[in-house]
Design an enzyme around this catalytic site. Structure first.
Site, short mmCIF file in Angstrom:
data_model
loop_
_atom_site.label_atom_id
_atom_site.label_comp_id
_atom_site.label_asym_id
_atom_site.label_seq_id
_atom_site.Cartn_x
_atom_site.Cartn_y
_atom_site.Cartn_z
N ASP A 118 0.81 -1.22 0.00
CA ASP A 118 0.00 0.00 0.00
C ASP A 118 0.84 1.27 0.00
O ASP A 118 0.64 2.16 -0.82
CB ASP A 118 -0.94 0.02 1.22
N ARG A 150 -0.41 5.93 17.47
CA ARG A 150 -0.67 6.93 16.44
C ARG A 150 -0.20 8.33 16.80
O ARG A 150 0.32 9.05 15.93
CB ARG A 150 -2.14 6.93 16.04
N ASP A 179 -7.78 5.12 12.35
CA ASP A 179 -6.42 5.64 12.26
C ASP A 179 -6.34 6.94 11.49
O ASP A 179 -5.52 7.81 11.80
CB ASP A 179 -5.49 4.60 11.64
N SER A 239 -5.65 -8.36 8.39
CA SER A 239 -4.97 -7.07 8.46
C SER A 239 -4.38 -6.95 9.85
O SER A 239 -5.11 -7.06 10.85
CB SER A 239 -5.97 -5.94 8.20
#
Length: 407
Positions: free
Chosen positions: A16, A96, A125, A179
């Site tokens: 990605d 994050r 996210d 994932s």
């Protein structure tokens, strides 16, 4: 798009973000800087450098942030005993704000006018990255390709790679259907059969923990030393915050500790099923409550517990850099002044059992708490007046005909 001259991309080196790196340079006609963070995910991050170079990237940042992550983000969160919706130990959420912080720092260092991330438009996210970025650099432009492009399938991504000569690493063996996200605190799994909340996860999905059934038949004992709410040693050996996390992940994982299967409420509005392994975190939160149980005043502890759900929600939703999270952190940290001492734990087949706690700051007074002769340390007759005063409002209401049994 012409106003973007340089963008800093949060870059993993995977499919990605490799596509995103090329797409940014093509679509925005800008220079791309890549940033790869080592947060203790257990995979080598240095190969990301060669992948970025192959894409023509000139400025490449690869940073070991493990100690900063554990010291400045995980440990402060665990002082709060933070759990989201009663089960989730916030492993992805707490990483994050650090990534956002470093993205902005690199943007300032390199003169970039934008940052970019690979989060999708369905998840939390994107919110966490961008709230952090805007809090730290209000005028920064944020590019989220998944909200702009039409490369919304693996087939389209692969076709883009072929068209633009982007090398795609083909891993040997069975490809994971999940994932996943990993750091020192946890590893998460989403997608695949987990999209059916009634389906049991496959045993071979779990990577960090043995199943409790296959854990050792003999318990493992460990002792954690606390100073002002943080673990500073394991079994008497001094450890840095990251070292604490690494060792506890290994010990607890070997004893089948830390698995969770959760349906949570995402900030963007949908429910999501995820599975998590948080071995060190599971031990830390149990041990921290144990040392607080003897060192914190009752009402300070109760007030702290009332604040915790709000604190956890702020972390989950991406408000780490908000004034309200900082305000709560200051209050929580003030309670940790005397939270020092030792906690002894027994780890056995998925269970974390507190078997001892001691502290020079302990508020536990054996002479008062004893069931034996307390030698006058506590006058039991005092309880009569205490009970009568606390029952006064109940007695008055009942005398006025407000029968509690009617409810």
């Amino acid at each position: 798009m012409s106003d973007v001259k340089k963008v800093v991309l949060a870059y993993s080196g995977g499919l990605d973000t490799s596509v995103i790196a090329k797409w940014l340079s093509e679509e925005y006609n800008c220079e791309v800087v890549t940033f790869t963070a080592d947060l203790g995910q257990g995979e080598e991050v240095e190969p990301a450098r060669a992948k970025a170079e192959a894409l023509g990237i000139k400025e490449i940042y690869i940073d070991d942030l493990r100690e900063e992550f554990a010291r400045d983000f995980v440990f402060p969160m665990f002082r709060a005993n933070a759990i989201y919706e009663g089960e989730y130990l916030l492993g992805t959420s707490i990483a994050r704000p650090l990534i956002s912080k470093r993205l902005i720092e690199i943007a300032n260092e390199t003169g970039a006018d934008a940052i970019a991330h690979g989060a999708t438009g369905k998840g939390n996210d994107q919110v966490r990255f961008e709230l952090g970025a805007y809090a730290l650099k209000p005028g920064v432009k944020v590019i989220a390709p998944w909200r702009e492009w039409d490369l919304n399938s693996r087939e389209k991504l692969m076709a883009y790679c072929e068209q633009h000569n982007i090398a795609v690493e083909q891993k040997k063996g069975k490809k994971s259907p999940y994932s996943m996200d990993a750091n020192l605190l946890h590893i998460s799994y989403e997608g695949g059969i987990l999209e059916d909340p009634y389906a049991e996860p496959e045993e071979d999905m779990w990577l960090w923990t043995v199943s409790p059934e296959n854990a050792p038949d003999e318990p493992t004992y460990i002792e954690l030393t606390y100073e002002k709410g943080d673990v500073v040693a394991i079994d008497g050996v001094a450890k840095t915050p990251a070292e604490v996390m690494i060792e506890l992940n290994k010990i607890a994982g070997a004893n089948g500790i830390g698995r969770a299967d959760i349906v949570e409420n995402r900030y963007v509005g949908m429910k999501s099923r995820g599975c998590y392994e948080t071995p060190a975190g599971t031990v830390l939160i149990r041990a921290h409550r144990a040392i607080e149980s003897i060192t914190l005043d009752r009402d300070a502890a109760h007030t702290k517990d009332e604040l915790m759900p709000k604190y956890a929600e702020l972390v989950y939703n991406g408000y780490w850099w908000s004034p309200e999270r900082k305000m709560l952190q200051a209050a929580i940290d003030a309670t940790q002044e005397y939270v020092s001492g030792n906690v002894r734990l027994k780890l056995y087949k998925g269970n974390v059992v507190v078997v001892g706690r001691k502290s020079e700051n302990s508020l536990f007074d054996e002479s008062i708490a004893t069931f034996e002769d307390d030698a006058g340390a506590y006058n039991q007759k005092d309880a009569e007046g205490f009970i009568r005063l606390n029952s006064l409002r109940l007695r008055i209401a009942s005398s006025k005909g407000r029968n509690m049994l009617d409810d």
